[in-house]
Design an enzyme around this catalytic site. Structure first.
Site, PDB file in Angstrom:
ATOM      1  N   ASP A  99     -11.609  19.735  -9.711  1.00 52.23           N
ATOM      2  CA  ASP A  99     -11.908  20.535  -8.242  1.00 52.23           C
ATOM      3  C   ASP A  99     -11.037  21.509  -7.661  1.00 52.23           C
ATOM      4  O   ASP A  99     -10.275  21.883  -8.466  1.00 52.23           O
ATOM      5  CB  ASP A  99     -11.860  18.912  -7.539  1.00 52.23           C
ATOM      6  CG  ASP A  99     -12.690  19.282  -6.296  1.00 52.23           C
ATOM      7  OD1 ASP A  99     -13.069  20.738  -5.850  1.00 52.23           O
ATOM      8  OD2 ASP A  99     -13.536  18.542  -5.526  1.00 52.23           O
TER       9      ASP A  99
HETATM   10  C1  BGC Z   1     -14.779  20.558  -2.588  1.00 51.65           C
HETATM   11  C2  BGC Z   1     -15.646  20.490  -3.954  1.00 51.65           C
HETATM   12  C3  BGC Z   1     -15.691  21.590  -4.116  1.00 51.65           C
HETATM   13  C4  BGC Z   1     -15.318  22.649  -4.610  1.00 51.65           C
HETATM   14  C5  BGC Z   1     -15.638  24.039  -4.684  1.00 51.65           C
HETATM   15  C6  BGC Z   1     -14.005  21.339  -3.224  1.00 51.65           C
HETATM   16  O1  BGC Z   1     -12.965  21.764  -2.051  1.00 51.65           O
HETATM   17  O2  BGC Z   1     -14.326  19.161  -3.086  1.00 51.65           O
HETATM   18  O3  BGC Z   1     -16.669  19.499  -3.951  1.00 51.65           O
HETATM   19  O4  BGC Z   1     -17.058  21.676  -4.646  1.00 51.65           O
HETATM   20  O5  BGC Z   1     -14.309  22.743  -3.269  1.00 51.65           O
HETATM   21  O6  BGC Z   1     -16.729  25.222  -3.479  1.00 51.65           O
END
Ligand code: BGC
Length: 768
Positions: free
Chosen positions: A302
């Site tokens: 993530d």
């Molecule tokens: C979120 C993810 C997301 C990623 C990319 C993160 O902060 O938890 O779910 O896909 O950002 O934007």
């Protein structure tokens, strides 16, 4: 020169495969699938052999879109300049948040033409409820229980996304959550693993289709592995501490189901799971996902979650974080820059085995091959096509269809709904009724503000009545920043619009009040401790109620709300979530009865926030009963009932349904047939979602009081009846032990069938 050879080689192999693909025979297709896989593996290996260690690690590096790629190259911004250098050297495998064909193409051109091997980039984006044509938030869509419509929504989103140059979405989020305080419940399918698994699979099938290399499909991503939805106290990014049984029986099933359905990527999670960050968790990533489940796609971290293992107190520094994540099986580094800066040295020092790097690079290359990017890196980059596809009318029609299906009628007394179409004075109250942005919800990065049909616009289309609008009160203050990244400022004080609203209500036959959460009140980083109507809206509701009790409360929100006062006083309540671009049209059609509501709650609505976590498939305590006693020694609260406000699976219609003739037949030792008759006992045609629950009444470990194990949607005319059959097999009757083993135990089971998880129509059977 090498680069040209590489691309020619992979193109020819893929031509052979796709030519063979024009056959109808199933057995031939299977052979082709196998040979296609072998072909891809061969091509992946041939590319891998040409790569240096640094280039392999480059594939594992993902950067956020960092500059306008069609403008001058970055010079002043140091970080952007460094990323650009990395891109040119083949040290970037993927980018996220790059929007539109022009930008994607410009960056892809650098990867293909300027790097040594010309390996194309994969472009990721959060297409969570639509790309440009924003649909209902995932929690809302889940309330439709309509797997075909959900699949179609994902299919449309994929087509629109792919036409914009992007080939990978960070969806579906298949995190189960029992905590409405957690803002990200809007992004999931609610509290139930069975429903969540079915919906997750429908979404993956919609995004990926049968051919990932089609310019209409994109790779999906199951996230966040794992237990992100169990953040303590519903506070985003917080620790998750859960036992093996919950992990295997509640958290894992949707992830396992989408793996079996062929999801090509996974994302790990920000949270600790039982003291180990998911990102550095070898048990989750290597043992369960890659080994036990045989997942051969790749795992992306993530955002920054590799580096975040440092504040977790799990990694000493960024180098250590890179080592832990790579060894644990996290294949791609989203925005920590940990792999690109540290991994090569870690390999040279013997701290990370190069076989792990090879494995990660192989996985990433495999998905790029499957997407057709090696055959044509610009496959998703046709500007004419982009213009034709993005925002096309057919997407809006489907968005309206699923928006209507997502609405849940929570309460309808005195037949207040549907609204009469003529000669009525209707008051419409609430800032959210005249809001064209909030219904777009939280994840709408490519969506445009002001593109939703408001409730006001929706109702204005019904000309037979007189409609008068009064705002009543703002939900957010006028100086609040309304963006994806900023905290909203809620209006807690300004009641200056109340008097106008009260006057309008007083002189109307019916009052429609649109209250709830702003679109940016749920989503990432948006947890709440109070899940009531925000700001002064409760006060407004009560003030209007004093002058006119004929209120239809339309809720727009991204999580279950605790609206106990409204339930006790307001005759009609409609849960309309955040429904996307077609919001106002969908709501108007439901209020006027042009669409008979059919949605059912995918998540329990509590009576009070203090009941959370509250969910239908709980386990009994040793002291479950005592409602009518004044003795305290039973499991309860002194100041609130144990019961939810609205249970999981609840949802009314403008007609009524009855259930009769529940029958059980043993088909074989491990196969039980359940049949039931459902009858439309009302006066209009309607759809019902029949739900089947079981209870394993006694087992080697305690089992939930009810578990959803089947559902079916039927549409019936008045007085029409239909018999519906369900077959329960080992899959539905078994469970995972505390050691993670799946078993089916003999003994007594109860079966419940009906229109919500509180149904009492039941029967029993015994497994030998
Ligand atoms: C979120 C993810 C997301 C990623 C990319 C993160 O902060 O938890 O779910 O896909 O950002 O934007």
């Amino acid at each position: 020169m090498k680069k040209v050879i590489l691309i020619v080689l992979v193109t020819c192999l893929s031509c052979n495969v796709s030519k063979q693909n024009n056959t109808d025979s199933i057995s031939q297709n299977t052979t082709i699938e196998v040979s296609e896989k072998v072909g891809i593996e061969r091509r992946v290996d041939s590319v891998l052999k040409l790569m240096t260690l640094e280039e392999k690690i480059g594939q594992m590096n993902q950067y956020n879109g960092f500059w306008d790629a069609t403008g001058p190259v970055p010079k002043s911004n140091e970080q952007a300049a460094l990323k650009y250098e990395h891109l040119k050297k083949g040290l970037v495998g993927s980018m996220l948040n790059v929007k539109g064909v022009k930008q994607v193409k410009a960056l892809q051109k650098i990867a293909v033409e300027e790097t040594r091997l010309g390996i194309p980039l994969i472009f990721g984006f959060d297409v969570i409820h639509g790309y440009k044509t924003i649909g209902p938030i995932p929690l809302a869509e889940s309330a439709s229980w309509d797997l075909e419509a959900i699949k179609k929504a994902a299919q449309n989103a994929a087509e629109e996304t792919a036409a914009s140059g992007i080939n990978w979405t960070f969806a579906p989020m298949v995190d189960i959550s029992r905590d409405a305080r957690w803002g990200r419940v809007m992004e999931g399918a609610g509290e139930d693993s069975y429903l969540g698994a079915k919906i997750g699979v429908a979404r993956v099938q919609g995004f990926q289709g049968n051919d990932l290399a089609s310019p209409k499909t994109i790779a999906a991503c199951a996230k966040h592995f794992a237990a992100y939805g169990f953040a303590e106290a519903g506070r985003d990014y917080n620790t998750a501490d859960i036992g093996t049984s919950t992990l295997y029986n509640v958290v894992f099933p949707p992830f396992k189901a989408v793996t079996d359905a062929g999801v090509r990527t996974f994302m790990n999670a920000f949270n600790l799971l039982n003291d180990v960050p998911a990102t550095g968790n070898e048990f989750l990533q290597r043992d369960v996902l890659k080994k036990d489940w045989g997942f051969d796609g790749f795992i992306v971290s993530d955002w920054g979650s590799i580096a975040e293992m440092i504040p977790h107190g799990y990694a000493q520094n960024i180098k250590h974080a890179a080592e832990l994540a790579a060894n644990a099986g996290s294949d791609m580094d989203m925005e920590s820059s940990a792999y690109v800066s540290e991994l090569a040295n870690l390999v040279r020092e013997g701290k990370v085995d190069e076989k792990h790097i090879d494995d990660a690079a192989q996985r990433i290359l495999r998905v790029k091959f499957e997407l057709g990017l090696f055959d044509d890196p610009y496959l998703y980059c046709n500007e004419e096509h982009e213009k034709e596809v993005v925002g096309k009318q057919a997407f809006h029609e489907d968005a309206l269809d699923i928006a209507k299906k997502s609405i849940v009628l929570l309460k309808n007394e005195n037949n207040l709904l549907p609204l009469k179409k003529d000669n009525q004075k209707i008051a419409l109250i609430g800032a959210l009724a005249n809001d064209k942005t909030s219904p777009l919800g939280s994840w709408r990065i490519a969506g445009e503000d002001g593109t939703a049909v408001s409730v006001l616009e929706g109702l204005q289309q019904y000309k037979g009545n007189t409609l008068t609008y009064a705002k009543g009160a703002d939900v957010v203050t006028p100086d609040s920043k309304i963006t994806f990244i900023n905290e909203l400022k809620i209006n807690e004080t300004d009641t200056s619009g109340f008097s106008e609203a009260i006057a309008v209500a007083k002189s109307s036959d019916v009052v429609v009040m649109v209250l709830g959460e702003h679109g940016y009140q749920t989503g990432e980083g948006r947890s709440r401790t109070n899940i009531d109507l925000p700001g002064v809206q409760q006060e407004l509701l009560e003030a209007v109620y004093k002058v006119n009790k004929n209120i239809v409360l339309v809720l727009t929100n991204g999580r279950p709300l605790a609206i106990t006062w409204a339930d006790e006083n307001i005759p009609a309540i409609v849960e309309a979530w955040q429904l996307g671009v077609q919001s106002g049209n969908a709501i108007a059609q439901v209020l006027y009865g042009d669409y008979n509501p059919s949605g059912k709650l995918p998540m329990t609505f509590p009576r009070s926030v203090g009941q959370i976590p509250i969910y239908y498939n709980y386990k009994n305590t040793g002291r479950p009963n005592g409602e009518n006693s004044d003795v305290v020694f039973w499991s309860h609260y002194s100041d609130e009932s144990n019961k939810p406000l609205y249970p999981f699976g609840h949802g009314l219609s403008y007609t009524t349904f009855a259930y009769e003739n529940l029958k059980i037949k043993t088909l074989s030792a491990r196969e039980i047939k359940v049949s039931v008759e459902v009858i439309n006992t009302g006066t209009v045609k309607g759809k019902e979602v029949l739900q089947l629950y079981i209870q394993d009444t006694f087992a080697s470990v305690a089992r939930p009081v009810k578990e959803l194990k089947g559902f079916r949607m039927v549409e019936l005319k008045p007085n029409e009846r239909q018999t519906i059959d369900f077959v329960l097999t080992e899959k539905e009757l078994g469970f995972y032990t505390n050691k993670g083993e799946f078993i089916v135990e003999p003994g007594a089971f109860k079966v419940y069938v009906g229109g919500s998880s509180e149904t009492t129509l039941s029967s029993e059977f015994t497994l030998e």
